[in-house]
Design a protein around this motif. Structure first.
Motif, PDB file in Angstrom:
ATOM      1  N   ARG A  72      17.916  -3.478   9.585  1.00 60.29           N
ATOM      2  CA  ARG A  72      16.602  -2.929   9.257  1.00 60.29           C
ATOM      3  C   ARG A  72      16.071  -3.504   7.949  1.00 60.29           C
ATOM      4  O   ARG A  72      14.867  -3.754   7.802  1.00 60.29           O
ATOM      5  N   LYS A  73      16.950  -3.716   6.987  1.00 60.14           N
ATOM      6  CA  LYS A  73      16.512  -4.307   5.721  1.00 60.14           C
ATOM      7  C   LYS A  73      16.026  -5.737   5.922  1.00 60.14           C
ATOM      8  O   LYS A  73      15.018  -6.150   5.330  1.00 60.14           O
ATOM      9  N   GLN A  74      16.732  -6.504   6.734  1.00 58.49           N
ATOM     10  CA  GLN A  74      16.292  -7.867   7.022  1.00 58.49           C
ATOM     11  C   GLN A  74      14.970  -7.870   7.782  1.00 58.49           C
ATOM     12  O   GLN A  74      14.132  -8.758   7.586  1.00 58.49           O
ATOM     13  N   GLN A  75      14.777  -6.885   8.633  1.00 54.50           N
ATOM     14  CA  GLN A  75      13.514  -6.787   9.361  1.00 54.50           C
ATOM     15  C   GLN A  75      12.358  -6.465   8.421  1.00 54.50           C
ATOM     16  O   GLN A  75      11.238  -6.960   8.600  1.00 54.50           O
ATOM     17  N   LEU A 210       8.637   1.990   9.481  1.00 55.01           N
ATOM     18  CA  LEU A 210       7.857   2.601   8.412  1.00 55.01           C
ATOM     19  C   LEU A 210       8.759   3.247   7.363  1.00 55.01           C
ATOM     20  O   LEU A 210       8.465   3.204   6.163  1.00 55.01           O
ATOM     21  N   SER A 211       9.859   3.845   7.796  1.00 52.86           N
ATOM     22  CA  SER A 211      10.775   4.478   6.843  1.00 52.86           C
ATOM     23  C   SER A 211      11.369   3.447   5.891  1.00 52.86           C
ATOM     24  O   SER A 211      11.385   3.644   4.664  1.00 52.86           O
ATOM     25  N   TYR A 212      11.855   2.354   6.429  1.00 48.40           N
ATOM     26  CA  TYR A 212      12.446   1.325   5.576  1.00 48.40           C
ATOM     27  C   TYR A 212      11.380   0.588   4.769  1.00 48.40           C
ATOM     28  O   TYR A 212      11.664   0.069   3.682  1.00 48.40           O
ATOM     29  N   ALA A 220      10.739  -1.739  -5.050  1.00 51.88           N
ATOM     30  CA  ALA A 220       9.936  -2.671  -5.834  1.00 51.88           C
ATOM     31  C   ALA A 220       9.365  -2.010  -7.082  1.00 51.88           C
ATOM     32  O   ALA A 220       9.209  -2.661  -8.126  1.00 51.88           O
ATOM     33  N   ALA A 221       9.072  -0.725  -7.008  1.00 52.01           N
ATOM     34  CA  ALA A 221       8.500  -0.023  -8.158  1.00 52.01           C
ATOM     35  C   ALA A 221       9.558   0.417  -9.151  1.00 52.01           C
ATOM     36  O   ALA A 221       9.324   0.404 -10.363  1.00 52.01           O
ATOM     37  N   LEU A 222      10.741   0.796  -8.663  1.00 45.49           N
ATOM     38  CA  LEU A 222      11.770   1.369  -9.530  1.00 45.49           C
ATOM     39  C   LEU A 222      12.834   0.367  -9.947  1.00 45.49           C
ATOM     40  O   LEU A 222      13.618   0.651 -10.856  1.00 45.49           O
ATOM     41  N   ARG A 223      12.907  -0.770  -9.248  1.00 46.76           N
ATOM     42  CA  ARG A 223      13.977  -1.742  -9.504  1.00 46.76           C
ATOM     43  C   ARG A 223      15.345  -1.093  -9.334  1.00 46.76           C
ATOM     44  O   ARG A 223      16.264  -1.315 -10.129  1.00 46.76           O
ATOM     45  N   ALA A 224      15.476  -0.265  -8.316  1.00 41.11           N
ATOM     46  CA  ALA A 224      16.731   0.426  -8.021  1.00 41.11           C
ATOM     47  C   ALA A 224      16.907   0.468  -6.516  1.00 41.11           C
ATOM     48  O   ALA A 224      15.995   0.130  -5.750  1.00 41.11           O
ATOM     49  N   CYS A 225      18.086   0.872  -6.089  1.00 39.24           N
ATOM     50  CA  CYS A 225      18.397   0.938  -4.661  1.00 39.24           C
ATOM     51  C   CYS A 225      17.887   2.264  -4.093  1.00 39.24           C
ATOM     52  O   CYS A 225      18.228   3.337  -4.601  1.00 39.24           O
ATOM     53  N   VAL A 226      17.063   2.187  -3.055  1.00 38.89           N
ATOM     54  CA  VAL A 226      16.522   3.364  -2.380  1.00 38.89           C
ATOM     55  C   VAL A 226      16.831   3.222  -0.894  1.00 38.89           C
ATOM     56  O   VAL A 226      16.431   2.241  -0.263  1.00 38.89           O
ATOM     57  N   LEU A 243      10.779  12.120   5.714  1.00 43.85           N
ATOM     58  CA  LEU A 243      11.570  10.972   5.276  1.00 43.85           C
ATOM     59  C   LEU A 243      12.321  11.352   4.007  1.00 43.85           C
ATOM     60  O   LEU A 243      11.709  11.595   2.961  1.00 43.85           O
ATOM     61  N   ASP A 244      13.638  11.437   4.104  1.00 43.14           N
ATOM     62  CA  ASP A 244      14.498  11.710   2.952  1.00 43.14           C
ATOM     63  C   ASP A 244      15.020  10.388   2.405  1.00 43.14           C
ATOM     64  O   ASP A 244      15.534   9.556   3.163  1.00 43.14           O
ATOM     65  N   MET A 245      14.905  10.212   1.092  1.00 45.26           N
ATOM     66  CA  MET A 245      15.335   8.974   0.449  1.00 45.26           C
ATOM     67  C   MET A 245      16.335   9.276  -0.653  1.00 45.26           C
ATOM     68  O   MET A 245      16.211  10.286  -1.362  1.00 45.26           O
ATOM     69  N   PHE A 246      17.301   8.395  -0.780  1.00 42.57           N
ATOM     70  CA  PHE A 246      18.358   8.526  -1.779  1.00 42.57           C
ATOM     71  C   PHE A 246      18.159   7.461  -2.849  1.00 42.57           C
ATOM     72  O   PHE A 246      18.143   6.262  -2.550  1.00 42.57           O
ATOM     73  N   LEU A 247      17.963   7.902  -4.073  1.00 43.37           N
ATOM     74  CA  LEU A 247      17.801   7.004  -5.212  1.00 43.37           C
ATOM     75  C   LEU A 247      19.155   6.800  -5.861  1.00 43.37           C
ATOM     76  O   LEU A 247      19.773   7.749  -6.351  1.00 43.37           O
ATOM     77  N   SER A 248      19.627   5.564  -5.844  1.00 45.77           N
ATOM     78  CA  SER A 248      20.958   5.250  -6.354  1.00 45.77           C
ATOM     79  C   SER A 248      20.826   4.442  -7.636  1.00 45.77           C
ATOM     80  O   SER A 248      20.212   3.370  -7.648  1.00 45.77           O
ATOM     81  N   VAL A 249      21.403   4.972  -8.710  1.00 46.71           N
ATOM     82  CA  VAL A 249      21.475   4.233  -9.971  1.00 46.71           C
ATOM     83  C   VAL A 249      22.907   3.878 -10.315  1.00 46.71           C
ATOM     84  O   VAL A 249      23.168   3.232 -11.327  1.00 46.71           O
ATOM     85  N   ALA A 250      23.863   4.312  -9.474  1.00 48.29           N
ATOM     86  CA  ALA A 250      25.278   3.989  -9.660  1.00 48.29           C
ATOM     87  C   ALA A 250      25.816   3.461  -8.348  1.00 48.29           C
ATOM     88  O   ALA A 250      25.419   3.899  -7.273  1.00 48.29           O
ATOM     89  N   GLN A 251      26.724   2.518  -8.423  1.00 49.85           N
ATOM     90  CA  GLN A 251      27.289   1.904  -7.227  1.00 49.85           C
ATOM     91  C   GLN A 251      28.234   2.870  -6.535  1.00 49.85           C
ATOM     92  O   GLN A 251      29.058   3.525  -7.160  1.00 49.85           O
TER      93      GLN A 251
END
Length: 595
Positions: A72-75, A210-212, A220-226, A243-251
């Motif tokens: 999905r990310k590649q798409q 649309l979710s991805y 793109a706005a946060l420079r973090a993994c969502v 749509l639930d999203m997870f904001l990750s700032v730690a690996q």
């Protein structure tokens, strides 16, 4: 004739012993006197639809959840949200896009009412190089008041082009307004109706895109993994779900050694919860002032799981952003359980729809059973049914390898297997309608007072009073109850409706429409839970009828001695006081309450 037919069926089972569970054999014999001969009719062996679906399911190559996310990310890297002034410029838009490369697919999106006649498309290029060239040709708007922000949400304005309607081609798919209705089908089985309903309301490819795409805009706005999680990606979500999203700032990943080289970072707050609240507070400011399409931003930071809630105008989705690492892990677990058998998700969709129609669940959170808890009930039933359809979580953990271990920053460790190709498939070939009937039969008599449900061990476990009215062991955190909000009244309501549904499946037409019709439990011969006769509270008797003198008098709720206070019991029993003359008519219930 009977011996000949039995011999042929026996030889068929010896030639293909696997075929017997896969087919439905209907032998119907009837004797007819036709010219002195006895005619026998036998229906052909008809393949079971559920078994054929199961065969095609298992024969297809399995994709892990991580591989699914990566696809999905590649798409998304080849996909853009493109807004044009009107539908009339569709043909010019198609010619404009073709100059960058081949186009794989163009989908028309629902209209955004805030932009007059503007029309939006979801465009996917055939190659990533063409998509990159298209993105690099875009510029920031010329308006001075526009906040500069580059994302995959673009607007195209034709300059000096001849407008032409966009013809319907194979590369364009129009997304119509979708409503959740039960498909009307005549002369089909209940299993076929459930499957048709599931195919109608489940998330389609456009919903995943649309979710991805929204997550890519957030990155793109946060420079973090969502990453998206929850019902929007685990396969159990309906169309137009949140749509639930997870904001990750730690690996978060497999266990590894302590790295030798690390980044210099600013020290955070001492409390991890306060640090997450601080991150989400800053996120709310960015969504309000920077990210296009984000409206009605709300910071809900004092909740058990702090979130930032907003509405995405272009994707037409209600979005929640959190930093809880348990959500993505639970999403992957539910996705894996849904991928194990093709009957899991249709059964969950049907039971959720039934629970909504009979008022067992509600879209508003409260003291009643939620869709997530209802999904866990279905999973537990599929674990205890015989033959077993879903394995226990302990079995999945035993099959997991070192690469399957994931540890969160809070110390939660998950080690269940991710590759289901090594899991032994179930031998249960029951159709979905039989599983639905078994679900109602299992839970309408379940002892929720003394037992709880364990997904980890795939069995019912004893519980204590302090573990709640409805105890469902949290699959990832066994020390927690996944249903602490449910009260006794809602559990009784759930069991009553299970009994009513079981009665309808056995005595009424086995159709999905009749199952969804609410049935008053009084029709089953007993009163519903929670109704109290007001006259019994105030010991008020029914008025005597003047027409009948021999009518039986209703018995009082308590005996005369029981209504006397304990302090006056001795005097009341030894020497009763003389009766006082009544001064007036007997007061009504409302008058007694007022006095």
């Amino acid at each position: 004739m009977d011996d000949w037919m039995a011999q042929n069926l026996h030889s068929l089972s010896e030639e293909d012993p696997v075929s017997l569970p896969y087919v439905h054999i209907l032998l119907q014999t009837h004797s007819e006197q036709v010219s002195g001969n006895i005619a026998m009719s036998c229906s052909l062996l008809v393949p079971c639809p559920d078994r054929l679906m199961w065969e095609s399911w298992r024969s297809s190559s399995f994709v892990t959840f991580s591989e699914h996310q990566e696809q999905r990310k590649q798409q998304v890297l080849r996909t853009y949200y493109l807004q044009v002034p009107s539908f009339a410029v569709g043909h010019d838009m198609y010619d404009y896009l073709h100059q960058f490369g081949d186009i794989k697919e163009v989908q028309l999106l629902p209209a955004v009412h805030d932009h007059n006649d503007a029309v939006s498309y979801l465009v996917e290029f055939a190659t990533e190089a063409a998509a990159t060239e298209f993105f690099q040709s875009a510029s920031l708007p010329a308006e001075q008041r526009a906040v500069p922000m580059k994302s995959r949400f673009l607007r195209w304005t034709p300059m000096g082009r001849k407008h032409g309607m966009f013809a319907q081609t194979q590369t364009m798919q129009v997304l119509s307004q979708r409503k959740e209705k039960i498909p009307k089908q005549n002369h089909v089985s209940l299993s076929a109706e459930i499957q048709a309903y599931y195919e109608k309301v489940r998330l389609k490819d456009l919903d995943f895109r649309l979710s991805y795409l929204v997550c890519d805009q957030m990155e793109a706005a946060l420079r973090a993994c969502v990453l998206p999680f929850g019902s929007s990606v685990n396969g159990f979500g309906k169309q137009d779900c949140d749509l639930d999203m997870f904001l990750s700032v730690a690996q978060m990943g497999p266990l590894s050694k302590v790295p030798e080289l690390t980044f210099l970072c600013k020290p955070g707050l001492t409390s991890a919860r306060m640090q997450k609240q601080r991150y989400l507070e800053l996120l709310g400011d960015l969504l309000i002032s920077l990210v296009p399409g984000c409206m009605q931003v709300q910071r809900i930071l004092r909740a058990k799981v702090p979130i930032v809630r907003f509405q995405h105008l272009f994707a037409k989705k209600d979005c929640d952003v959190s930093m809880d690492q348990v959500g993505p892990l639970m999403t992957e677990l539910l996705w894996l359980l849904g991928e194990m058998d093709p009957r899991v998700r249709p059964l969950v969709f049907c039971i959720r729809k039934w629970a909504r129609e009979v008022k067992v669940t509600s879209p508003v959170p409260g003291r009643w059973i939620s869709n997530f808890q209802l999904t866990l009930l279905v999973i537990h039933y599929l674990q205890v049914v015989r033959p077993v359809i879903l394995p226990s979580l302990r079995t999945l953990e035993a099959l997991g390898g070192p690469d399957d271990i994931q540890v969160t920053s809070d110390g939660l460790e998950c080690r269940y297997v991710r590759d289901l190709s090594i899991v032994t498939p179930s031998t249960n070939s029951s159709p979905v309608e039989d599983l639905l009937t078994g679900f109602f039969a299992y839970f309408h008599s379940f002892d929720f007072k003394h037992k709880g449900l364990s997904i980890r061990y795939a069995e019912s476990v004893p519980k204590t009073y302090h573990q709640g009215v409805l105890y469902i062991e949290n699959p990832l955190e066994p020390q927690l109850n996944a249903s602490p909000n449910v009260v006794l009244e809602e559990v009784v309501r759930f069991q009553e409706q299970c009994r009513a549904a079981l009665w309808k499946l056995e005595n009424v037409n086995r159709t999905l429409a009749s199952l969804m019709e609410p049935l008053e439990v009084e029709e089953l011969g007993y009163k519903p839970y929670g109704l109290v006769d007001v006259s019994k509270i105030f010991h008020e008797e029914e008025p005597k009828s003047t027409n009948s003198t021999n009518q039986l008098q209703p018995k009082p709720l308590l005996s005369a001695s029981a209504r006397v206070p304990p302090s006056k019991m001795s005097s009341a029993t030894s020497e009763p006081e003389p009766k006082k003359k009544a001064s007036g008519k007997k007061s009504s219930v409302s008058n007694r309450i007022a006095t």
